[in-house]
Motif scaffolding. Sequence first.
Motif, PDB file in Angstrom:
ATOM      1  N   ASP A  69       0.861  -1.180   0.000  1.00  0.00           N
ATOM      2  CA  ASP A  69       0.000   0.000   0.000  1.00  0.00           C
ATOM      3  C   ASP A  69       0.905   1.240   0.000  1.00  0.00           C
ATOM      4  O   ASP A  69       1.741   1.381   0.885  1.00  0.00           O
ATOM      5  N   SER A 106      -2.650  -6.280   4.926  1.00  0.00           N
ATOM      6  CA  SER A 106      -3.134  -5.462   3.805  1.00  0.00           C
ATOM      7  C   SER A 106      -2.116  -4.427   3.360  1.00  0.00           C
ATOM      8  O   SER A 106      -2.234  -3.867   2.275  1.00  0.00           O
ATOM      9  N   ALA A 108      -1.699  -1.646   5.121  1.00  0.00           N
ATOM     10  CA  ALA A 108      -2.074  -0.381   5.751  1.00  0.00           C
ATOM     11  C   ALA A 108      -1.019   0.010   6.789  1.00  0.00           C
ATOM     12  O   ALA A 108      -0.738   1.183   6.991  1.00  0.00           O
TER      13      ALA A 108
END
Length: 145
Positions: A69, A106, A108
């Motif tokens: 990300d 993820s 994040a």
Amino acid sequence: ELTSGAIHSLELRTFTPAKWQLQEASAKVSWVEARLKSSIADIEHLEVLNVTNGHAVLGFFDGSKRSLDPHGLEIQLTIVSSNFEGLKLLERQCLVSEALGPELMSGAIHALPRMKTLTPSQWRAKAEQASEAESSRKRARTECG
């Protein structure tokens, strides 16, 4: 709108650029504190610092897949909990990683650099060492000056 009564009060704040950045960085990680406190029992001290420096962006866009990300956060943690008593360092860090698992998976959260997981007795010992070191520095300055 103030005279119509639709707005009852208005509070304006001014920030220096440094204070604004600090506030923004803190706001981005406030959920981390809540998550850790709800996942790890008996936290006596918790420091959550956003030390994001932008390299997750590079790792996302350069094709290396080092980052999942481009907005991934780097969060420096110091956690003091009696729940860590009897656990090895890796076991303590696993508890923290499990608490933040979805965000780590993820991207994040890009990284947890310099994570410290301490028991209360370890925390007190470090504080005493720091205090003694500061006292020594002060004595050295007065003796030299």
